[in-house]
Scaffold this motif. Structure first.
Motif, PDB file in Angstrom:
ATOM      1  N   GLU A 269       0.803  -1.284  -0.039  1.00  0.00           N
ATOM      2  CA  GLU A 269       0.138  -0.193  -0.137  1.00  0.00           C
ATOM      3  C   GLU A 269       0.864   1.216   0.161  1.00  0.00           C
ATOM      4  N   GLY A 270       2.315   1.108   0.063  1.00  0.00           N
ATOM      5  CA  GLY A 270       2.977   2.154   0.462  1.00  0.00           C
ATOM      6  C   GLY A 270       2.721   3.091   1.539  1.00  0.00           C
ATOM      7  N   ILE A 271       2.572   2.716   2.386  1.00  0.00           N
ATOM      8  CA  ILE A 271       2.265   3.228   3.753  1.00  0.00           C
ATOM      9  C   ILE A 271       3.621   3.213   4.606  1.00  0.00           C
ATOM     10  N   TRP A 272       4.011   4.404   4.995  1.00  0.00           N
ATOM     11  CA  TRP A 272       5.341   4.585   5.631  1.00  0.00           C
ATOM     12  C   TRP A 272       5.248   4.631   6.941  1.00  0.00           C
ATOM     13  N   GLU A 273       4.166   5.502   7.390  1.00  0.00           N
ATOM     14  CA  GLU A 273       3.916   5.893   8.742  1.00  0.00           C
ATOM     15  C   GLU A 273       2.475   5.367   9.068  1.00  0.00           C
ATOM     16  N   THR A 274       2.565   4.685  10.448  1.00  0.00           N
ATOM     17  CA  THR A 274       1.241   4.111  10.816  1.00  0.00           C
ATOM     18  C   THR A 274       0.119   5.169  10.917  1.00  0.00           C
ATOM     19  N   GLU A 275      -0.924   4.801  10.389  1.00  0.00           N
ATOM     20  CA  GLU A 275      -2.032   5.761  10.465  1.00  0.00           C
ATOM     21  C   GLU A 275      -3.433   5.130  10.470  1.00  0.00           C
ATOM     22  N   ARG A 276      -4.144   6.241  11.055  1.00  0.00           N
ATOM     23  CA  ARG A 276      -5.687   5.651  10.778  1.00  0.00           C
ATOM     24  C   ARG A 276      -6.166   6.381   9.543  1.00  0.00           C
ATOM     25  N   GLY A 277      -7.321   5.609   9.004  1.00  0.00           N
ATOM     26  CA  GLY A 277      -7.728   6.223   7.587  1.00  0.00           C
ATOM     27  C   GLY A 277      -6.958   6.304   6.591  1.00  0.00           C
ATOM     28  N   ALA A 278      -5.920   5.309   6.495  1.00  0.00           N
ATOM     29  CA  ALA A 278      -5.120   5.531   5.255  1.00  0.00           C
ATOM     30  C   ALA A 278      -5.514   5.500   4.079  1.00  0.00           C
ATOM     31  N   PRO A 279      -5.105   6.329   2.955  1.00  0.00           N
ATOM     32  CA  PRO A 279      -5.693   6.413   1.550  1.00  0.00           C
ATOM     33  C   PRO A 279      -4.958   5.167   0.709  1.00  0.00           C
ATOM     34  N   LEU A 280      -5.982   5.113  -0.273  1.00  0.00           N
ATOM     35  CA  LEU A 280      -5.483   4.136  -1.168  1.00  0.00           C
ATOM     36  C   LEU A 280      -4.742   4.743  -2.413  1.00  0.00           C
ATOM     37  N   LEU A 281      -3.405   4.448  -2.426  1.00  0.00           N
ATOM     38  CA  LEU A 281      -2.729   4.855  -3.498  1.00  0.00           C
ATOM     39  C   LEU A 281      -2.976   4.386  -4.914  1.00  0.00           C
ATOM     40  N   LEU A 282      -3.487   5.341  -5.781  1.00  0.00           N
ATOM     41  CA  LEU A 282      -3.644   4.785  -7.192  1.00  0.00           C
ATOM     42  C   LEU A 282      -2.321   4.893  -7.730  1.00  0.00           C
ATOM     43  N   PHE A 283      -1.546   5.850  -7.483  1.00  0.00           N
ATOM     44  CA  PHE A 283      -0.122   5.813  -8.271  1.00  0.00           C
ATOM     45  C   PHE A 283       0.675   6.785  -7.087  1.00  0.00           C
ATOM     46  N   ALA A 284       1.942   6.100  -7.306  1.00  0.00           N
ATOM     47  CA  ALA A 284       3.000   6.943  -6.338  1.00  0.00           C
ATOM     48  C   ALA A 284       4.259   6.636  -6.629  1.00  0.00           C
ATOM     49  N   LEU A 285       5.687   7.376  -6.444  1.00  0.00           N
ATOM     50  CA  LEU A 285       6.725   6.854  -6.584  1.00  0.00           C
ATOM     51  C   LEU A 285       7.393   6.789  -5.171  1.00  0.00           C
ATOM     52  N   PRO A 286       7.301   5.372  -4.815  1.00  0.00           N
ATOM     53  CA  PRO A 286       7.981   5.245  -3.523  1.00  0.00           C
ATOM     54  C   PRO A 286       9.474   5.524  -3.319  1.00  0.00           C
ATOM     55  N   ASP A 287      10.071   6.094  -2.143  1.00  0.00           N
ATOM     56  CA  ASP A 287      11.346   6.761  -2.215  1.00  0.00           C
ATOM     57  C   ASP A 287      11.983   6.144  -0.905  1.00  0.00           C
ATOM     58  N   ALA A 288      12.737   4.952  -0.974  1.00  0.00           N
ATOM     59  CA  ALA A 288      13.161   4.478  -0.095  1.00  0.00           C
ATOM     60  C   ALA A 288      14.195   5.407   0.881  1.00  0.00           C
ATOM     61  N   SER A 289      15.095   6.001   0.271  1.00  0.00           N
ATOM     62  CA  SER A 289      16.006   6.823   0.814  1.00  0.00           C
ATOM     63  C   SER A 289      15.535   7.954   1.563  1.00  0.00           C
ATOM     64  N   GLN A 290      14.336   8.367   1.282  1.00  0.00           N
ATOM     65  CA  GLN A 290      13.671   9.668   2.062  1.00  0.00           C
ATOM     66  C   GLN A 290      12.413   8.929   2.853  1.00  0.00           C
ATOM     67  N   ARG A 291      12.144   7.691   2.662  1.00  0.00           N
ATOM     68  CA  ARG A 291      10.958   7.056   3.170  1.00  0.00           C
ATOM     69  C   ARG A 291       9.574   7.851   3.044  1.00  0.00           C
ATOM     70  N   THR A 292       9.560   7.981   1.813  1.00  0.00           N
ATOM     71  CA  THR A 292       8.163   8.701   1.431  1.00  0.00           C
ATOM     72  C   THR A 292       7.698   8.491   0.127  1.00  0.00           C
ATOM     73  N   ASN A 293       6.704   9.057  -0.294  1.00  0.00           N
ATOM     74  CA  ASN A 293       6.186   8.875  -1.564  1.00  0.00           C
ATOM     75  C   ASN A 293       6.057  10.027  -2.177  1.00  0.00           C
ATOM     76  N   HIS A 294       6.416  10.250  -3.424  1.00  0.00           N
ATOM     77  CA  HIS A 294       6.102  11.408  -4.337  1.00  0.00           C
ATOM     78  C   HIS A 294       5.110  11.078  -5.546  1.00  0.00           C
ATOM     79  N   PHE A 295       4.466  12.311  -5.708  1.00  0.00           N
ATOM     80  CA  PHE A 295       3.385  12.196  -6.675  1.00  0.00           C
ATOM     81  C   PHE A 295       2.500  11.417  -6.554  1.00  0.00           C
ATOM     82  N   GLU A 296       1.620  11.311  -5.339  1.00  0.00           N
ATOM     83  CA  GLU A 296       0.658  10.646  -4.927  1.00  0.00           C
ATOM     84  C   GLU A 296      -0.566  11.008  -5.582  1.00  0.00           C
ATOM     85  N   ILE A 297      -1.316   9.829  -5.858  1.00  0.00           N
ATOM     86  CA  ILE A 297      -2.611   9.952  -6.417  1.00  0.00           C
ATOM     87  C   ILE A 297      -3.523   9.104  -5.699  1.00  0.00           C
ATOM     88  N   ALA A 298      -4.347   9.572  -4.607  1.00  0.00           N
ATOM     89  CA  ALA A 298      -4.820   8.711  -3.384  1.00  0.00           C
ATOM     90  C   ALA A 298      -6.356   8.907  -3.444  1.00  0.00           C
TER      91      ALA A 298
END
Length: 469
Positions: A269-298
């Motif tokens: 699901e491309g979820i980096w941080e534990t969260e409630r109400g997590a969005p469904l990512l239709l598109f994203a570019l996961p970045d392992a070095s920064q531990r985040t996603n870029h250009f999310e469509i959710a």
């Protein structure tokens, strides 16, 4: 001349580490191997369906369909067996720690597959392929049934072992080795029913689109014989029925994975941080070095709703597992490829089924779409397998044995050489396999190659039948 130190330094800079090379080699081997059991498992049952329909109706079209597809089954079975043997060698060459640690469990399960399934298939496959003119129709039907059952039994044991590696149960560790305490718990481990069902349906969908695609190819070549139309309808209807069931089973499998392998779900699901109400990512570019996603469509809250059935359900993120989580990007994208191809399967099969039901035929553009999707089942299956296997990292046996602990100390140069040889050979074999399938389709055009492989009431058995078969 280079010194040993210079050669070692050069190797380190040019080649990945031996562990990564060994993983790539095994991934390439299993990727190639899984293509063929995925077809042979379900195709055996489709052949039995053709056989039973002929027995009931005495309609020659079912015998003709059987004859055409049994050739493809034989070719597929042969490639599956050969690639499986090659893959098994790597347990000893690249992964000696696997059998050293869990061989007491893996060994018997692999032996059961050979003793109960492979021998059954190998014994009756000869009768199925060459015994039509030598044994009774009842015996030939029984042979077809046993071969189909053997392919499924083989899948049962392999999936049982693979599922145990994901959700190990029924064992205890003594002196660093796994020992069985409950074989029923081992075989029917927590994820096994979901994985087996998911895989069998995936096989059914792969075969359904292969049959529909090859039959549509023959249809576009003006082969509108009853056998072609019957096979086309069989493939389309099978796909249309199975794809919604697969979506339901996939959802159940996902909930089971959330319970037992939450790190895999976080990567999917491309979820980096534990969260409630997590969005469904239709598109994203996961970045392992920064531990985040870029250009999310959710889609807000949708991931929590799907996985927890609550809009504000909590999902653990990748960061909650520290270094015990799989690489995010490959799992994230493989999952979306699998789901995307599944949605295309749903649209194509339902559209084709609607056209067949409405007018008894398909439009040329739909037939072309079916041809293009002939091997869509391969794409979805491989993508799903990558989600499963990469998502298990860094473990080989989840929570018990890491991949690094099982790896050998084979020099990277040797692994790289054999990897290149494997990939070259596999690429050539896949091209040859696909080429042969379409060659058989062209050869079996109108009025050619349609003699039944077993006697049809009211039709004389051709003298050349055994040679052609």
């Amino acid at each position: 001349m280079k010194t040993e130190l210079e050669e070692s330094t050069l190797t380190e800079h040019v080649l990945p580490d031996p562990l990564m090379l060994a993983r790539i080699q095994f991934a390439g081997n299993i990727t190639f191997h899984i293509l063929f059991p995925t077809i042979s498992i379900a195709l055996g049952w489709v052949l039995l369906f053709f056989k039973l329909r002929h027995n009931k109706t005495s309609d020659a079209k079912w015998a003709e369909a059987y004859q055409f597809w049994v050739k493809i089954f034989a070719l597929t079975f042969a490639l599956g067996v050969v690639s499986g043997i090659t893959m098994s060698f790597q347990f000893g060459t690249n992964w000696p720690g696997f059998m050293e640690t869990v061989g007491n469990i893996a060994g018997p399960l692999l032996a059961y597959e050979v003793l109960t399934a492979f021998f059954l298939e190998a014994t009756f496959l000869g009768i199925m392929l060459f015994g039509a003119q030598r044994v009774s129709n009842r015996m030939h039907t029984l042979a077809t049934c046993l071969v189909a059952g053997g392919t499924t039994l083989s899948a049962f044991w392999i999936i049982a072992l693979n599922s145990w590696m994901h959700t190990p149960a029924g064992f205890e560790m003594i002196d660093g080795r796994a020992h069985a305490t409950d074989w029923l718990a081992i075989v029917f481990n927590p994820s096994m029913p979901y994985r087996l069902t998911h895989m069998l349906i995936a096989s059914g969908l792969t075969v359904a689109f292969l049959i529909a695609g090859i039959s549509a190819y023959r249809w576009l070549r003006r082969d509108r014989s009853p056998a072609v139309m019957s096979a086309l309808k069989t493939g389309v209807v099978l796909a249309a029925l199975l794809i919604p069931v697969q979506i339901l089973v996939g959802d159940m499998h996902g909930l089971n994975t959330l319970k037992h392998q939450p790190a895999k779900i976080a990567a999917m699901e491309g979820i980096w941080e534990t969260e409630r109400g997590a969005p469904l990512l239709l598109f994203a570019l996961p970045d392992a070095s920064q531990r985040t996603n870029h250009f999310e469509i959710a889609v807000p809250n949708m991931a929590s709703l799907i996985l927890t059935h609550e809009l504000d359900g909590e999902l653990q993120g990748v960061n909650a597992f520290k270094d015990r989580h799989p690489p995010v990007a490959p799992v994230f994208w493989a999952f979306r490829v699998m789901v995307g191809v599944g949605m295309l399967m749903l649209a194509a099969s339902w559209l084709a089924a609607w056209q067949l039901r409405r007018g008894g035929d398909v439009k040329p553009w739909v037939a072309r779409a079916l041809v293009a999707m002939s091997f869509s089942g391969w794409v979805a299956t491989v993508a799903g397998w990558y989600v499963t296997e990469i998502g298990r990292q860094p473990y080989l046996v989840y929570g018990v044995l890491t991949t690094a602990q099982a790896a050998s100390t084979v020099p990277p140069q040797l692994i790289a050489t054999t990897l290149a040889m494997y990939l070259t050979l596999y690429a050539a074999l896949i091209v040859a396999y696909v080429t042969v399938l379409f060659h058989l389709a062209r050869k079996a055009g109108p009025g050619r190659g349609t003699e039944p492989v077993y006697p049809v009431p009211g039709l004389p058995a051709p003298q050349s039948q055994l040679v052609k078969s």
